[in-house]
Design a protein around this motif. Structure first.
Motif: not given
Ligand SMILES: NC(=O)c1ccc[n+]([C@@H]2O[C@H](COP(=O)([O-])OP(=O)(O)OC[C@H]3O[C@@H](n4cnc5c(N)ncnc54)[C@H](O)[C@@H]3O)[C@@H](O)[C@H]2O)c1
Length: 473
Positions: A302-328
């Motif tokens: 971003l520095e190379e192209i003169g900086g950034v005006d807007v940063v959108v943090h959209n990347a995301g994932v789900t890894r669903d399991k009930t807490l008792a069964k959820m791997k760390p």
């Protein structure tokens, strides 16, 4: 994914059948189809409580939409003030008699409640809205304007301002079946010049799937003057998770608004990512945001192209399991991608001044982070953490003339939700005031509102894009 239920429900046969069975009949929502300087088309009725302060900025905003016909209630004691305010912006307000059952239909209702100074004066809401609330066109827009209660020294005024929230949420539930949305905008004293971008967004088809939201507009440096049809002209926007789904749609909307888009996704998605970037005349960065060197790689690019005006943090994932069964590992992965990496990337961008003046950070939370969800302790924690991060960072970033806000999507039609079992998916889709799922574009339009250079006074807000989900606080 197509909503077959909605298609049948809106067919002539389906309409009467579904109505006889008491089933929801979701209307087709008006959405922004093309870049249009007329952000609202049709009759817009404006009213205000005596002593209200926002008629000038409301008129200035409405006057910019030539296809809007500005109206006021002939019986209102403020009618002559409203006509005068309209004239100052080169428009004529038509005085309308709103009693009785005439055929007049409104696309928008705007009520400036900043003058309500006690709980008994809340009656003015009833006086304005009751005669006209059943005279809305489909996909109508209702806006209530107030002052934040924390700036009211008088207890009765503070209570009245808080009462506007209950009013807004209930009214949204009453009018949602026709695709009409209702928002409350709290405007801090002195922040009047910053209201325009919120008002335009809430009145336009861009907010089709946003309802019952409370937006706060605060004082800030003067907003940039801009071409409202290309608000992001010459701005650089980074979108993470941009190779598909909501991220791809965000990149498209940002490019439509004139931005040079930098699309980011994991190296495994590079081919698809490059396709999106090329189509939008943008560039790409293929990096896993959790990689130890990711903040540096992103900041260098971003520095190379003169900086950034807007940063959108959209990347995301789900890894669903009930807490008792959820791997760390699943716990760590979700917290790291959805929350911790955003902190690390922002830290690097901020410490190296890569975010330009009047910059924007927009995060993507989720209704899961507000209401919680079975099997999603990790995901809900990460998305609630995003809300906390935005709220904690907003005052810090305000000093640098940067804003940070978040969207919290509800049920959005994507590959992710298409994979949900049919019955659960149907329940998820219908459990909101608009009785349908949202589209990735609805999330993108809300992010574009936060990203606009005119939204300098919009900081620390969490706006749900959920059609007023029946779940959540
Ligand atoms: N779809 C919905 O109904 C919904 C509801 C609420 C919130 N959200 C949120 O919206 C955002 C987008 O969701 P979506 O439905 O488009 O999901 P998606 O899975 O279609 O897209 C997510 C993108 O993020 C990328 N990504 C994942 N991990 C990454 C990493 N470590 N580094 C870089 N990129 C990475 C993926 O490759 C993918 O392209 C997510 O944050 C999600 O939690 C979605």
């Amino acid at each position: 994914m197509s909503d077959r239920y909605q298609k049948i429900a809106t067919s002539p046969f389906g309409k009467s059948l579904f109505s006889a069975l008491g089933l929801p009949t979701p209307v087709k929502l008006d959405r922004q189809k093309q870049v249009d300087k007329d952000f609202i088309k049709g009759k817009v009725l404006f009213g205000m409580a005596s002593g209200s302060k926002l008629s000038d900025v409301v008129m200035q905003t409405l006057a910019a939409s030539e296809a809007a016909q500005i109206c006021c209630q002939a019986s209102a004691v403020t009618a002559s003030d409203i006509c005068r305010a309209a004239e100052q912006h080169g428009r004529k307000a038509v005085q309308i008699s709103t009693g009785g059952e005439d055929a007049t239909r409104f696309k928008g209702l705007v009520f400036d409640a900043t003058g309500i100074d006690s709980t008994t004066s809340l009656r003015e809401l009833h006086t304005f809205f009751s005669p006209v609330v059943r005279k809305m066109e489909n996909s109508g827009r209702i806006i209530v304007l107030g002052r934040p209660m924390d700036e009211c020294s008088d207890v009765s005024k503070a209570s009245a301002m808080r009462a506007l929230e209950g009013f807004t949420r209930s009214l949204a539930k009453e009018v949602g079946k026709k695709g009409t949305t209702v928002q409350l905008i709290y405007v801090c004293s002195g922040a009047e010049a910053h209201l325009e971008s919120a008002l335009r967004f809430c009145l336009s088809p861009k907010s089709a799937y946003v309802s019952a939201q409370v937006i706060r507009v605060t004082t800030a440096a003067n907003p940039e003057s801009l071409d409202w049809t290309r608000p992001l002209d010459s701005k650089v926007v980074l979108v993470t998770g941009a190779s598909r789904g909501i991220g791809e749609s965000i990149a498209e909307v940002m490019a439509r608004d004139g931005a040079k888009v930098v699309c980011l996704d994991i190296p495994q998605a590079k081919a698809q990512l490059d396709k999106v970037a090329t189509r939008l005349n943008g560039s790409s960065i293929a990096v896993d945001i959790t990689a130890p060197d990711a903040p540096k790689v992103i900041a260098d690019a971003l520095e190379e192209i003169g900086g950034v005006d807007v940063v959108v943090h959209n990347a995301g994932v789900t890894r669903d399991k009930t807490l008792a069964k959820m791997k760390p590992e699943w716990w760590d992965m979700v917290i790291d991608i959805n929350l911790a990496s955003e902190e690390r990337i922002n830290e690097e961008l901020l410490s190296r001044n890569v975010i330009n003046n009047n910059g924007r950070i927009v995060c993507v939370s989720s209704m899961s982070g507000i209401a919680g969800n079975f099997g999603q302790t990790n995901y809900s924690a990460s998305k609630a953490g995003v809300i906390g991060y935005v709220q904690a960072m907003a005052p810090i970033l305000a000093e640098k003339n940067i804003t940070i806000n978040a969207v919290a999507p509800g049920f959005i039609e994507t590959q992710m939700t298409a994979a949900i079992p049919m019955m659960t998916r149907e329940v998820g889709r219908r459990m909101n005031s608009l009785s349908q799922g949202g589209l990735p574009k609805d999330v993108a339009e809300t992010i574009a509102f936060f990203a606009s250079p005119a939204s300098t006074g919009v900081n620390g807000n969490i706006v749900r894009v959920c059609g007023q989900s029946l779940l959540g606080a």
